[in-house]
Design a protein around this motif. Sequence first.
Motif, mmCIF file in Angstrom:
data_model
loop_
_atom_site.group_PDB
_atom_site.id
_atom_site.type_symbol
_atom_site.label_atom_id
_atom_site.label_comp_id
_atom_site.label_asym_id
_atom_site.label_seq_id
_atom_site.Cartn_x
_atom_site.Cartn_y
_atom_site.Cartn_z
ATOM 1 N N ASN A 1 -7.367 25.711 4.811
ATOM 2 C CA ASN A 1 -8.644 25.462 5.474
ATOM 3 C C ASN A 1 -8.893 23.975 5.711
ATOM 4 O O ASN A 1 -10.011 23.562 5.990
ATOM 5 N N ARG A 2 -7.832 23.170 5.603
ATOM 6 C CA ARG A 2 -7.957 21.731 5.821
ATOM 7 C C ARG A 2 -7.162 21.329 7.048
ATOM 8 O O ARG A 2 -6.140 21.925 7.387
ATOM 9 N N SER A 3 -7.644 20.312 7.711
ATOM 10 C CA SER A 3 -6.954 19.815 8.899
ATOM 11 C C SER A 3 -7.288 18.344 9.070
ATOM 12 O O SER A 3 -8.222 17.816 8.461
ATOM 13 N N GLY A 4 -6.522 17.675 9.923
ATOM 14 C CA GLY A 4 -6.787 16.270 10.164
ATOM 15 C C GLY A 4 -5.748 15.668 11.085
ATOM 16 O O GLY A 4 -4.751 16.306 11.438
ATOM 17 N N PRO A 5 -5.953 14.440 11.487
ATOM 18 C CA PRO A 5 -4.955 13.737 12.299
ATOM 19 C C PRO A 5 -3.808 13.261 11.412
ATOM 20 O O PRO A 5 -3.930 13.182 10.184
ATOM 21 N N GLY A 6 -2.673 12.934 12.011
ATOM 22 C CA GLY A 6 -1.541 12.435 11.247
ATOM 23 C C GLY A 6 -1.850 11.108 10.569
ATOM 24 O O GLY A 6 -2.688 10.319 11.029
ATOM 25 N N VAL A 7 -1.162 10.858 9.454
ATOM 26 C CA VAL A 7 -1.380 9.625 8.701
ATOM 27 C C VAL A 7 -1.151 8.399 9.570
ATOM 28 O O VAL A 7 -1.973 7.463 9.593
ATOM 29 N N LEU A 8 -0.040 8.371 10.262
ATOM 30 C CA LEU A 8 0.306 7.170 11.021
ATOM 31 C C LEU A 8 -0.656 6.892 12.162
ATOM 32 O O LEU A 8 -1.063 5.734 12.354
ATOM 33 N N PRO A 9 -1.078 7.886 12.962
ATOM 34 C CA PRO A 9 -2.096 7.590 13.979
ATOM 35 C C PRO A 9 -3.376 7.002 13.390
ATOM 36 O O PRO A 9 -3.978 6.108 13.992
ATOM 37 N N VAL A 10 -3.805 7.476 12.211
ATOM 38 C CA VAL A 10 -5.002 6.916 11.592
ATOM 39 C C VAL A 10 -4.789 5.435 11.283
ATOM 40 O O VAL A 10 -5.638 4.582 11.588
ATOM 41 N N LEU A 11 -3.656 5.106 10.695
ATOM 42 C CA LEU A 11 -3.380 3.714 10.355
ATOM 43 C C LEU A 11 -3.267 2.846 11.605
ATOM 44 O O LEU A 11 -3.836 1.751 11.672
ATOM 45 N N LEU A 12 -2.527 3.328 12.587
ATOM 46 C CA LEU A 12 -2.271 2.519 13.779
ATOM 47 C C LEU A 12 -3.539 2.268 14.585
ATOM 48 O O LEU A 12 -3.710 1.206 15.181
ATOM 49 N N CYS B 1 0.831 -1.208 0.000
ATOM 50 C CA CYS B 1 0.000 0.000 0.000
ATOM 51 C C CYS B 1 0.862 1.254 0.000
ATOM 52 O O CYS B 1 1.930 1.286 0.608
ATOM 53 N N GLN B 2 0.360 2.289 -0.660
ATOM 54 C CA GLN B 2 1.017 3.590 -0.644
ATOM 55 C C GLN B 2 0.066 4.637 -0.089
ATOM 56 O O GLN B 2 -1.153 4.553 -0.274
ATOM 57 N N ILE B 3 0.641 5.619 0.588
ATOM 58 C CA ILE B 3 -0.116 6.800 1.007
ATOM 59 C C ILE B 3 0.754 8.013 0.708
ATOM 60 O O ILE B 3 1.914 8.081 1.142
ATOM 61 N N HIS B 4 0.208 8.942 -0.040
ATOM 62 C CA HIS B 4 0.972 10.100 -0.510
ATOM 63 C C HIS B 4 0.857 11.232 0.507
ATOM 64 O O HIS B 4 -0.195 11.852 0.652
ATOM 65 N N ALA B 5 1.939 11.489 1.222
ATOM 66 C CA ALA B 5 2.005 12.576 2.201
ATOM 67 C C ALA B 5 3.386 13.196 2.070
ATOM 68 O O ALA B 5 4.381 12.591 2.474
ATOM 69 N N VAL B 6 3.469 14.381 1.499
ATOM 70 C CA VAL B 6 4.759 14.872 1.013
ATOM 71 C C VAL B 6 5.594 15.593 2.058
ATOM 72 O O VAL B 6 6.793 15.799 1.838
ATOM 73 N N GLN B 7 5.009 15.989 3.196
ATOM 74 C CA GLN B 7 5.772 16.733 4.192
ATOM 75 C C GLN B 7 5.599 16.129 5.582
ATOM 76 O O GLN B 7 4.606 15.471 5.892
ATOM 77 N N GLY B 8 6.590 16.402 6.428
ATOM 78 C CA GLY B 8 6.654 15.765 7.729
ATOM 79 C C GLY B 8 5.525 16.110 8.671
ATOM 80 O O GLY B 8 5.183 15.306 9.546
ATOM 81 N N HIS B 9 4.920 17.292 8.535
ATOM 82 C CA HIS B 9 3.859 17.672 9.475
ATOM 83 C C HIS B 9 2.608 16.826 9.296
ATOM 84 O O HIS B 9 1.720 16.838 10.157
ATOM 85 N N LEU B 10 2.522 16.064 8.209
ATOM 86 C CA LEU B 10 1.349 15.235 7.948
ATOM 87 C C LEU B 10 1.447 13.839 8.558
ATOM 88 O O LEU B 10 0.481 13.083 8.518
ATOM 89 N N LEU B 11 2.588 13.503 9.135
ATOM 90 C CA LEU B 11 2.843 12.117 9.495
ATOM 91 C C LEU B 11 2.359 11.711 10.877
ATOM 92 O O LEU B 11 1.640 10.717 11.024
ATOM 93 N N ALA B 12 2.774 12.428 11.919
ATOM 94 C CA ALA B 12 2.652 11.905 13.277
ATOM 95 C C ALA B 12 1.690 12.664 14.178
ATOM 96 O O ALA B 12 1.250 12.118 15.200
ATOM 97 N N LYS B 13 1.365 13.901 13.839
ATOM 98 C CA LYS B 13 0.546 14.734 14.728
ATOM 99 C C LYS B 13 -0.608 15.357 13.942
ATOM 100 O O LYS B 13 -0.581 15.382 12.705
ATOM 101 N N PRO B 14 -1.619 15.889 14.642
ATOM 102 C CA PRO B 14 -2.672 16.626 13.943
ATOM 103 C C PRO B 14 -2.080 17.768 13.126
ATOM 104 O O PRO B 14 -1.121 18.419 13.553
ATOM 105 N N TRP B 15 -2.618 18.012 11.957
ATOM 106 C CA TRP B 15 -2.062 19.014 11.060
ATOM 107 C C TRP B 15 -3.138 19.985 10.598
ATOM 108 O O TRP B 15 -4.327 19.687 10.630
ATOM 109 N N GLN B 16 -2.677 21.150 10.183
ATOM 110 C CA GLN B 16 -3.565 22.178 9.604
ATOM 111 C C GLN B 16 -2.829 22.765 8.413
ATOM 112 O O GLN B 16 -1.653 23.120 8.503
#
Length: 392
Positions: A209-220, A191-206
């Motif tokens: 006008n978009r925001s969300g939890p980090g990619v890895l917390p969602v997967l885990l 599987c691939q997930i496209h997340a180009v910068q570090g702020h998207l990986l481990a913590k909530p991001w903004q």
Amino acid sequence: MCPHNRLLLVLLLFVLACSFVYNTQGDNALESCPVYYERHEVEQIQEGRAPYLFGGIYNGRPCVNCNRGGLWSKLCSFGAQPTEQSHWDQQICSAQQTGFVQKTLRLKHGPEMLQLTPCDLWPHLRGRTVWIIGDSMAKDLYRSLRCFLIEFQDLYTYHASDNYTAMSLLANIPGEGQPWCAHMAQDTRLCQIHAVQGHLLAKPWQQGNRSGPGVLPVLLESVARSHDIFVVHVGLWHRRSRPKVYDGHLRALGKLYQRVRGKFPNWFFMETPKQHFDSPDGDFDEEWVGVRSGPFTCQPVAGVSLKADGSASAEAGSEQAASVARGTWRNAAVHSILEKQYGMPVLPVYNTTVTAWQYHRNNSQGQECSHYCFPSAPQLWVWAFKRSLDAH
């Protein structure tokens, strides 16, 4: 029983025992790897036979998926079957970009790299999902793995999960997230997930006008299984003028890894491959953003060479060459923070690219000097991945 009959009985039992051992080995081999590959001899590769990593799966052997048509069947032929889509066909090495296999053979581990078969990698992957998360360099690792394992999949692309909430969160990532998977034999996925910068990986991001939890917390928390494998990479979207920002993202990732490694132990961070732009150290100069566009002229970095053991060396007296040989600032931060401070294994791909300036591919603007054509350096990242799994 007469001695003659006794001897015949002993011989019969011996033959049956040998047959049982042979069949047992065959069954175990089939169970461990669903496709058979005859390992190439070094002499065969020297004489021009394509290694499996470099498209040899398509040559001189039965391969149903190699001839099924569709994007992946054609793309993984590395030019033998054009996709007729410029975005994909531009990624294939040109007729002039030859010699990578022969250059690799001269390295200490070159024969081992080029003799690799999918069955060497398969025991590490079987029954797991391999999550490759990051920017376009991470996607090139995904593509290399998918082509190497072309016979293990049904060639379709699937959503990463049927969990609607998780999929919505992943698809909301800037750059579309692209949470896609290839389904393979024996309950295995890539599987691939496209997340180009570090702020998207481990913590909530903004971002805007978009925001969300980090990619890895969602997967885990809702998708991944504890024995899955995670390969993470971000790098080129982070600027040299703001190294502390990159360091902060690496620390956030390291802290998450330390919290969850008891349950999810199989993490790797992939080094940033080398660029070869016409700048002093080969990196894309951030002052060019919005000013320069392709095509570019790629060039080697002065004073940097590759030794027979696969390590990079620098010309004496050149600090710039020494910095490049060490991996430049991004990889120095990865090793210092993730590897040394948090114990996360690092996937060593940088040295496969440090002198590979002739193997950059084209995009819609012509030649660019970041990404590599297929098949070339990205194929060796598969070998580096296998070696890292061996050591893990």
